[in-house]
Design a protein around this motif. Structure first.
Motif, mmCIF file in Angstrom:
data_model
loop_
_atom_site.group_PDB
_atom_site.id
_atom_site.type_symbol
_atom_site.label_atom_id
_atom_site.label_comp_id
_atom_site.label_asym_id
_atom_site.label_seq_id
_atom_site.Cartn_x
_atom_site.Cartn_y
_atom_site.Cartn_z
ATOM 1 N N TYR A 176 -10.161 -25.671 -8.851
ATOM 2 C CA TYR A 176 -10.508 -26.732 -9.808
ATOM 3 C C TYR A 176 -11.934 -26.586 -10.329
ATOM 4 N N LYS A 177 -12.817 -26.040 -9.486
ATOM 5 C CA LYS A 177 -14.237 -25.971 -9.863
ATOM 6 C C LYS A 177 -14.581 -24.706 -10.645
ATOM 7 N N ARG A 178 -13.656 -23.773 -10.749
ATOM 8 C CA ARG A 178 -13.954 -22.494 -11.392
ATOM 9 C C ARG A 178 -13.363 -22.435 -12.800
ATOM 10 N N ASP A 179 -13.700 -21.372 -13.540
ATOM 11 C CA ASP A 179 -13.254 -21.254 -14.937
ATOM 12 C C ASP A 179 -12.224 -20.144 -15.179
ATOM 13 N N ILE A 180 -12.386 -19.011 -14.485
ATOM 14 C CA ILE A 180 -11.497 -17.854 -14.730
ATOM 15 C C ILE A 180 -11.124 -17.231 -13.388
ATOM 16 N N PHE A 181 -9.823 -16.902 -13.236
ATOM 17 C CA PHE A 181 -9.347 -16.246 -12.022
ATOM 18 C C PHE A 181 -9.218 -14.744 -12.282
ATOM 19 N N VAL A 182 -9.674 -13.935 -11.317
ATOM 20 C CA VAL A 182 -9.653 -12.468 -11.481
ATOM 21 C C VAL A 182 -8.951 -11.820 -10.283
ATOM 22 N N LEU A 183 -8.001 -10.913 -10.565
ATOM 23 C CA LEU A 183 -7.380 -10.110 -9.492
ATOM 24 C C LEU A 183 -7.105 -8.704 -10.041
ATOM 25 N N PRO A 184 -8.106 -7.796 -9.937
ATOM 26 C CA PRO A 184 -7.926 -6.450 -10.517
ATOM 27 C C PRO A 184 -7.229 -5.488 -9.541
ATOM 28 N N THR A 185 -6.085 -5.919 -9.012
ATOM 29 C CA THR A 185 -5.393 -5.190 -7.948
ATOM 30 C C THR A 185 -4.736 -3.904 -8.434
ATOM 31 N N TYR A 186 -4.665 -2.915 -7.544
ATOM 32 C CA TYR A 186 -3.781 -1.770 -7.818
ATOM 33 C C TYR A 186 -2.869 -1.552 -6.620
ATOM 34 N N TYR A 187 -2.719 -2.602 -5.810
ATOM 35 C CA TYR A 187 -1.761 -2.691 -4.710
ATOM 36 C C TYR A 187 -0.398 -2.920 -5.354
ATOM 37 N N SER B 35 -8.819 -3.375 8.265
ATOM 38 C CA SER B 35 -8.144 -2.252 7.610
ATOM 39 C C SER B 35 -9.136 -1.150 7.224
ATOM 40 N N PRO B 36 -8.662 0.124 7.227
ATOM 41 C CA PRO B 36 -9.541 1.236 6.816
ATOM 42 C C PRO B 36 -10.068 1.062 5.392
ATOM 43 N N SER B 37 -9.326 0.316 4.556
ATOM 44 C CA SER B 37 -9.788 0.153 3.169
ATOM 45 C C SER B 37 -10.480 -1.197 2.959
ATOM 46 N N ALA B 38 -10.851 -1.853 4.063
ATOM 47 C CA ALA B 38 -11.530 -3.155 3.947
ATOM 48 C C ALA B 38 -12.900 -2.986 3.308
ATOM 49 N N VAL B 39 -13.302 -3.990 2.558
ATOM 50 C CA VAL B 39 -14.642 -3.992 1.976
ATOM 51 C C VAL B 39 -15.636 -4.313 3.085
ATOM 52 N N ASP B 40 -16.754 -3.620 3.077
ATOM 53 C CA ASP B 40 -17.780 -3.791 4.098
ATOM 54 C C ASP B 40 -18.339 -5.224 4.037
ATOM 55 N N SER B 41 -18.208 -5.956 5.151
ATOM 56 C CA SER B 41 -18.687 -7.349 5.137
ATOM 57 C C SER B 41 -20.207 -7.429 4.974
ATOM 58 N N PHE C 87 0.824 -1.211 0.000
ATOM 59 C CA PHE C 87 0.000 0.000 0.000
ATOM 60 C C PHE C 87 0.858 1.262 0.000
ATOM 61 N N ALA C 88 1.964 1.249 0.767
ATOM 62 C CA ALA C 88 2.785 2.462 0.928
ATOM 63 C C ALA C 88 3.286 3.000 -0.408
ATOM 64 N N PHE C 89 3.544 2.099 -1.378
ATOM 65 C CA PHE C 89 4.117 2.548 -2.649
ATOM 66 C C PHE C 89 3.072 2.713 -3.757
ATOM 67 N N THR C 90 1.787 2.724 -3.374
ATOM 68 C CA THR C 90 0.765 2.999 -4.390
ATOM 69 C C THR C 90 0.725 4.487 -4.700
ATOM 70 N N ILE D 193 -9.478 -6.044 0.623
ATOM 71 C CA ILE D 193 -9.262 -4.596 0.733
ATOM 72 C C ILE D 193 -9.387 -3.983 -0.658
ATOM 73 N N LYS D 194 -9.773 -2.708 -0.678
ATOM 74 C CA LYS D 194 -10.063 -2.037 -1.960
ATOM 75 C C LYS D 194 -8.875 -2.084 -2.923
ATOM 76 N N GLU D 195 -7.639 -1.923 -2.368
ATOM 77 C CA GLU D 195 -6.456 -1.880 -3.245
ATOM 78 C C GLU D 195 -6.265 -3.172 -4.030
ATOM 79 N N LYS D 196 -6.824 -4.261 -3.543
ATOM 80 C CA LYS D 196 -6.708 -5.545 -4.250
ATOM 81 C C LYS D 196 -7.757 -5.673 -5.357
#
Length: 384
Positions: free
Chosen positions: A274-285, A242-248, A122-125, A209-212
């Motif tokens: 194994y059970k899924r088709d596509i992995f997604v990680l739209p991070t800006y961390y 975390s302050p940037s955590a997604v609201d549960s 996070f520090a270097f974003t 967290i939002k940055e992820k």
């Protein structure tokens, strides 16, 4: 047997020593080193697992979050004592605080250090005033601590360039490069890629967290679920403070209305992949090389991630997935929708992912490189 060289592998979490460095610890033990595994505290299960690997668990004082000069000094002197009392020959540290405080403590004892920069976080974003302030502080602490280290290992060339540009290290400093922590291709075996149903399912495995990019993923799911009601959007991760955590509450609400399938934290990640088709990680961390993506590649999933340091190393655009611009919801939706329209490309891109994992991120290749770097320092005459 007492003449074995002693290595302290220094982490900020006990489970990280098993999940991210377990194969590496095994390699060190097999190579004939006496391995001490350092973390702030150990659960009973992790103690057992580390001992089973042949390591000696050592707990040290660390305040994992926040900065307090008195606590930080306490950590440094505690580590200095551990290094001295156990006659440690080399400290191998990773993640921010163990790298900084472990390096200072080892340098005080004149003990060689190899440190692994696992991503700048996070520090270097540079996204907020707090992030920019933390970046300046971390730069100062890195400069103070790692300049005398024998080798500094980076997981991507962007981080190395940033350390040069910021004059944290000089171009004369000895550095190495590895493709993240690597992935155990046996543990994350390739899946049988035969989805005979017309349900396409996406998955994100991440800190919530939002940055992820978790909020972007949730927003994309809400949009796409309307148009493709059979599509599934799976989420794995633990709620955070975390302050940037997604609201549960939001996660639970979207789960209850059928937009997403929220699994909470899970221990059996391969079974979910194994059970899924596509992995997604739209991070800006500021990632090193995300372990979650390496696991998805190994299983044989196409990957959608961002064109950012650490992530862009894992995807060849349009060959085993898509690289999108960070924080761009429209591009994320477009990339996800591609697979909903072109189901046949899931299998081909998935095979390309597995091949890429074999070629570039196999944990055995990565650990061999790390061992070579360590042997060059501790056994220069016999290094191979």
């Amino acid at each position: 047997m007492n003449n074995k060289k002693r290595i302290l592998v220094l982490s900020s979490l006990d489970h990280s020593l098993i999940n991210f460095r377990g194969d590496f610890i095994k390699s060190l033990v097999k190579e004939g080193y006496k391995v001490y595994a350092g973390a702030p505290e150990f659960g009973e299960q992790k103690l057992k697992e580390l001992k089973a690997l042949g390591a000696i668990p050592v707990s040290y004082y660390l305040q994992r979050t926040g900065l307090n000069p008195f606590n930080d000094l306490k950590t440094i002197f505690n580590l200095k004592k551990i290094i001295k009392e156990n006659n440690i020959d080399l400290v191998y540290s990773y993640t921010v605080k163990p790298v900084i405080y472990g390096s200072i403590a080892a340098n005080m004892n004149k003990t060689p250090v190899v440190s692994l920069i696992t991503g700048l976080g996070f520090a270097f974003t540079g996204l907020t005033f707090k992030a920019r302030t933390l970046q300046r502080l971390n730069e100062f602490l890195y400069k103070l601590s790692i300049r005398k280290n024998k080798t500094i290992i980076f997981q991507n060339s962007d981080d190395y360039q940033l350390f040069l540009d910021r004059k944290i290290i000089s171009k004369h400093q000895k550095v190495g490069f590895v493709g993240g922590s690597g992935v155990n291709l046996e543990q994350f075996k390739t899946r049988v890629n035969e989805n005979s149903t017309d349900v396409i399912s996406f998955i994100i495995v991440s800190r919530l967290i939002k940055e992820k990019g978790i909020e972007l993923y949730l927003n994309a799911a809400q949009t796409l679920k309307v148009k493709y009601p059979k599509a599934e959007f799976h989420v794995i991760g633990a709620p955070e403070n975390s302050p940037s955590a997604v609201d549960s509450k939001k996660l639970n609400m979207l789960n209850d209305d059928g937009t997403i399938v929220y699994h909470g934290p899970q221990n059996n990640i391969p079974q979910h992949l194994y059970k899924r088709d596509i992995f997604v990680l739209p991070t800006y961390y500021r990632e090193g090389v995300p372990r979650s993506i390496l696991e998805a590649l190994s299983v044989g999933l196409p990957v959608i991630t961002t064109n950012t340091p650490g992530c862009k190393e894992t995807v060849i655009n349009k060959k085993n997935g898509f690289l999108i611009e960070p924080q761009n919801l429209d591009k994320l939706i477009e990339a996800m929708e591609y697979f909903l329209i072109n189901k046949e490309s899931i299998k081909e891109m998935g095979i390309n992912s597995r091949n890429y994992a074999k070629e570039k991120f196999d944990v055995n290749i990565i650990n061999k490189n790390l061992l070579k770097m360590i042997n060059n320092i501790l056994n220069p005459t016999t290094a191979h």
